[in-house]
Design a protein around this motif. Structure first.
Motif, short mmCIF file in Angstrom:
data_model
loop_
_atom_site.label_atom_id
_atom_site.label_comp_id
_atom_site.label_asym_id
_atom_site.label_seq_id
_atom_site.Cartn_x
_atom_site.Cartn_y
_atom_site.Cartn_z
N ARG A 430 41.72 32.18 36.34
CA ARG A 430 41.06 32.43 35.05
C ARG A 430 40.71 33.90 34.90
O ARG A 430 40.21 34.33 33.87
N GLY A 431 40.96 34.68 35.94
CA GLY A 431 40.59 36.09 35.88
C GLY A 431 39.12 36.31 36.08
O GLY A 431 38.60 37.36 35.71
N GLU A 432 38.42 35.32 36.71
CA GLU A 432 36.99 35.44 36.87
C GLU A 432 36.63 35.58 38.35
O GLU A 432 35.52 35.25 38.78
N PHE A 433 37.69 36.05 39.10
CA PHE A 433 37.45 36.13 40.54
C PHE A 433 36.38 37.19 40.82
O PHE A 433 36.51 38.33 40.39
N ALA A 434 35.35 36.79 41.51
CA ALA A 434 34.22 37.71 41.73
C ALA A 434 34.44 38.54 42.97
O ALA A 434 34.55 38.02 44.07
N VAL A 435 34.70 39.84 42.75
CA VAL A 435 34.81 40.79 43.88
C VAL A 435 33.71 41.83 43.71
O VAL A 435 33.41 42.23 42.59
N ILE A 480 38.68 41.35 51.15
CA ILE A 480 39.83 42.00 51.76
C ILE A 480 39.95 41.56 53.21
O ILE A 480 41.06 41.34 53.73
N GLY A 481 38.78 41.37 53.83
CA GLY A 481 38.82 40.86 55.20
C GLY A 481 39.44 39.49 55.24
O GLY A 481 40.24 39.19 56.14
N SER A 558 44.97 41.21 43.49
CA SER A 558 45.08 41.53 42.06
C SER A 558 43.75 41.96 41.49
O SER A 558 43.68 42.86 40.65
N ALA A 559 42.65 41.29 41.99
CA ALA A 559 41.35 41.66 41.47
C ALA A 559 40.97 43.07 41.89
O ALA A 559 40.17 43.72 41.23
N HIS A 560 41.63 43.59 42.98
CA HIS A 560 41.39 44.97 43.40
C HIS A 560 42.36 45.95 42.78
O HIS A 560 42.36 47.13 43.12
#
Lengths: 587, 309
Positions: A430-435, A480-481, A558-560
């Motif tokens: 959904r593009g709501e990935f929390a990073v 990332i880990g 992708s979120a990064h």
């Protein structure tokens, strides 16, 4: 002639020529008829006038002749001198003699010194007697006249007809023919002396003709106009005639010259007329040719704009129309071609969309089956060990009960992770990935992860290669880990025991590259993208795992703002991802 | 279009082509004595107004060489005004028709088969000078009844001379006149005439181109001798002769012009009869008679067609 007519090309030209010749012929025919009629009327008047003149001349001359000779016969005194005087007055006299019943009293000749006496002709009771015409040695017609008096004196005269009829012989108009005939139709004198010499006779039509007016007759195939007058003293007829063809000859010449001039003028004027007609018909022919070309397809070249202004305007309008049609036709053709391409594109897009939809449906089915399977297994373990513990007929030792509870706890953790993964995956899609990105040194990240990674790769060597110097990245170190752990964990699953798993980190212009190598069998060709789909497992479940790791890793990368992928190199599988550099300067 | 031009070209050329040259009628004259009849011929021919015909007088002026030049070429017609001209033209050859104006003794030249049908390329007007010789002597006797002896001037070898002399001799016999003869072959012979004239009452000219072309000298010599000269025609009376009875040169010219017109019109000259002169005229030179002191019979003057006062 046909080729020549074909070269005329312009039908108008032929029509104009025909239209010019027909009235020309009509005018010529009417002119010829009218002028001939008038000309013959004038010629008839001329013939009548000449006949009257000749008749008057002959009658007058005969009257003079008879009168002078009568006076000579009646004169008293010396007969010889009287005859000499008479001969002097009458040039036609050849010889004269005076006699009585008994003897010749006197003679006089114009040519002879002592002429022979003439044959007696005069008879008592007949004052005037004309003898037959005869010809002398010269071929000259001679007349004899006899006069008688009651006193018994007679006079005979030999007369030269050519001199007597000098007026007749000396016709001034050479087109006319005059002759004198006796009661039997013999020609006594003529403007053609040969007729007299040959003893010719006049045609019957002349001998029987009326003496009033002019009349026409045909003799030996020649049409003639003639006038007849009586010469009563000689009981003869004077005929003046002329061939119609000869009379009309001057007119024919004039008409021929006129007709030839008109024809020549028409032929000379034919050229500009032809040019004019062609200037009109050529644009029409061009228009017809152009229309034919348009009908067959397209106009090869614009029509030549020639001819008069009206024709040029028509050709110009045609050229404009042809150009407009050509432009519209090209547009339609391009539009049709574009439309076909668009239909193909849309069809392909629909086909891809359908494939994606079908694939999504299949993925959903697979997903549901995977989720059910992944949840059922730990649930079954939890339920089994819980039921075992709760069984009343078995008294479990505490260490056994603790082992069962640890299993239950482990399976519960497993379920917990699975649910967390599913939640992360849903957020990522959904593009709501929390990073929670923050500047973080790469060495620090590796140092923190290294023990865990080493444990994971039990039995396999882990080789970490990193660039010299500190690299600071803006990233969520937990996420990332997780990605690095996931990739190494996957490598560990497939890498045989004793092999080396390599984590190679390089720095480039566009970012930092992370590559994990292993010496496992690798992913089959064509599945490089499929392995990043949720629950997809290349070995169909032979190795443990949920099949969500790589899908979640792709969501995290992708979120990064980075990219992730899989390469095959020398039979080895290399999973890589990149992270953009920078972001540390603000920290 | 080029073919159209080729079609039109003959028409244009036909329209532009020069008219045919006129047909020449050449009048051959040996000398001035016969010029009058030539001029009469030309005048009458021109009166006819024939289109495309041009009459031209070729006057040799008494020169035989020039006369032969006049007889060369190919005109439409040769017109000759006497015997010597006719003979020159005929001897030049060719097929050009010859119309003569005043040839004496036509049959004796050999150019004509019959008077009514010549048969050759020659015909014309016979002047009857030979036949009229006797008649001229008769006229002289009527004018001057006292004439008893006449000197006849003639040219030997000339064709009409025998016929003329024969006529003259027969007339002289009838009229009781004695004849004396003076032959003339050339102009120089005329200078011997004065010695022959004495003893005669008159001089008498016979047809001869030598005498005709030297008429002025003959008249001069005869007048100086105080004698009347009998000529051939009125022209010689005008030139000084006392009396003439013969064909009118002008009338013969007109006759020959008619014949020439017929020949030009296509008549075969071989079929054209030889004609006698239309008019035979008596001319008397009363002035000469007075000069010579002659007394002319008044009645003869009344007969004369022309009297020169």
């Amino acid at each position: 002639v046909r080729r020549w007519l074909e070269r005329l090309e312009g039908r108008f030209t032929l029509a104009a020529a025909a239209a010019g010749i027909v009235p020309l012929l009509l005018v010529s025919a009417v002119s010829w008829y009218g002028l001939s009629h008038s000309y013959l009327s004038l010629a008839g008047s001329r013939i009548e006038s000449e006949a009257s003149r000749l008749q008057g001349s002959l009658d007058g001359r005969l009257e003079t002749l008879v009168g002078v000779l009568g006076q000579t016969l009646d004169a008293p005194g010396d007969e010889v001198w009287a005859l000499r005087y008479a001969a002097a007055r009458l040039p036609e006299v050849v010889e004269l003699q005076v006699r009585d019943d008994a003897e010749v009293l006197a003679t006089w000749s114009r040519f002879e010194v002592a002429p022979q006496p003439l044959e007696p002709l005069a008879r008592p009771g007949e004052r005037e007697v004309w003898g037959p015409v005869w010809r002398d040695d010269w071929g000259e017609p001679q007349l004899t006249l006899g006069l008688a008096r009651a006193s018994g004196r007679f006079l005979e005269a030999q007369l030269r007809a050519p001199v007597l009829w000098d007026a007749l012989v000396e016709l001034h108009d050479p087109t006319l023919h005059a002759f004198l005939i006796d009661s039997e139709g013999r020609i006594l004198a003529s403007s053609d002396r040969l007729e007299v010499l040959r003893g010719a006779r006049a045609p019957d039509a002349v001998g029987q003709a009326r003496t009033r007016g002019i009349f026409g007759y045909q003799h030996l195939g020649v049409q003639k106009l003639a006038v007849v007058r009586n010469v009563n003293r000689l009981n003869g007829r004077l005929v003046v005639e002329a061939p119609v063809g000869t009379l009309l000859a001057p007119l024919h010449r004039s008409l021929l010259v006129l007709f030839a001039s008109l024809l020549l003028a028409m032929m000379v004027s034919f050229w500009p007329g032809w040019r004019l007609a062609r200037s009109v018909t050529r644009p029409l022919d061009e228009l017809a040719r152009g229309a034919g070309e348009l009908e067959r397809g397209s106009l090869e070249a614009p029509l030549a704009e020639t001819g008069p202004p009206e024709a040029r305007s028509a050709v110009q309008a045609f050229n404009r129309m042809a150009a407009e049609l050509e432009r519209n036709r090209a547009e339609l053709k391009g539009y049709a071609q574009h439309l076909e391409e668009r239909v193909s594109e849309r069809t392909e897009a629909l086909r891809l969309a359908l494939e994606r939809a079908l694939e999504a449906d299949r993925a959903k089915t697979r997903f549901l089956a995977s989720v059910s399977h992944e949840l059922r297994t730990p649930l079954a373990n939890i339920k089994g060990f819980a039921s075992t513990l709760l069984a009343t007929d078995v008294a479990w030792k505490p260490e056994e009960a603790s082992e069962f509870l640890r299993i239950i706890e482990r399976e519960a953790d497993r379920m917990h992770r699975l649910v967390n993964d599913l939640l992360d995956l849903a957020r990522g899609e959904r593009g709501e990935f929390a990073v929670h990105k923050r500047p973080y040194p790469l060495r620090r990240l590796l140092r923190r992860l290294y023990p865990r990674l080493t444990r994971m790769t039990a039995g396999r060597a882990l080789k970490v290669i990193q660039p010299d110097g500190e690299i600071c990245l803006c990233l969520d170190p937990e996420r990332i880990g997780n990605v690095l752990v996931n990739l190494v964990e996957n490598a560990t699953k497939y890498a045989p025991i004793g092999t080396t798993i390599e984590l190679n980190i390089t720095q480039a212009e566009d970012g930092v590259h992370f590559v994990v190598y292993d010496e496992g069998p690798g992913v089959s060709p064509g599945l490089e993208d499929k392995v990043f789909e949720p629950f997809y497992r290349a070995d169909e479940g032979e190795t443990p795992g949920t099949g969500l790791g790589l899908a979640i890793a792709r969501a995290i990368v992708s979120a990064h703002g980075g990219k992730i992928g899989l390469n095959r190199r020398g039979g080895r599988t290399a999973v890589w991802f990149t992270l953009p550099k920078g972001g540390c300067d603000d920290a | 279009m080029r073919r159209l031009v080729w079609l039109l070209l003959p028409l244009l050329l036909a329209a532009c082509r020069p008219s045919a040259p006129p047909r020449e009628v050449r009048v051959v004259v040996s000398g001035p004595g016969r010029l009058a009849r030539a001029e009469a011929f030309v005048e009458r021919l021109e009166d006819y107004g024939l289109v495309g015909v041009q009459a031209r007088i070729c006057d040799a002026g008494g020169d035989r060489g020039r006369l032969r030049e006049c007889a060369k070429g190919s005109p439409a017609i040769f017109v000759t005004v006497g015997g010597v001209e006719t003979r020159t033209v005929m001897e030049a050859g060719g097929q050009v028709p010859v119309v003569y104006v005043g040839l004496a003794a036509s049959l004796d030249w050999g150019y004509v088969e019959r008077l009514s049908r010549p048969g050759g390329r020659t015909s014309g007007v016979d002047n009857n000078y030979a036949e009229l010789s006797g008649k001229r002597l008769q006229m002289l006797k009527l004018a001057l009844p006292e004439v008893d002896r006449v000197l006849v001037l003639y040219q030997p070898g000339v064709v009409p001379t025998p016929r003329g002399l024969d006529s003259l001799k027969r007339a002289a016999a009838l009229l009781d006149i004695e004849l004396d003869y003076f032959p003339v072959v050339s102009g120089a012979d005329i200078e011997g005439l004065p010695s022959e004239l004495p003893g005669n009452d008159a001089a008498f000219l016979m047809p001869s181109f030598v005498l005709e072309n030297n008429l002025e000298r003959v008249v001069e010599i005869v007048s100086e001798a105080g004698l009347p000269l009998v000529g051939l025609d009125a022209a010689q009376v005008h030139a000084g002769a006392f009396l003439a009875y013969g064909a009118s040169g002008a009338a013969m010219g007109r006759q020959a012009a008619r014949m020439a017109r017929q020949v030009l019109g296509g008549y075969p000259i071989s079929e054209m009869p030889v004609e006698r002169p239309q008019r035979v005229e008596l001319a008397v030179n009363q002035a000469a008679a007075k000069r010579l002191g002659l007394r002319v019979d008044r009645r003869l003057l009344d007969l004369a067609d022309e009297v020169v006062w």
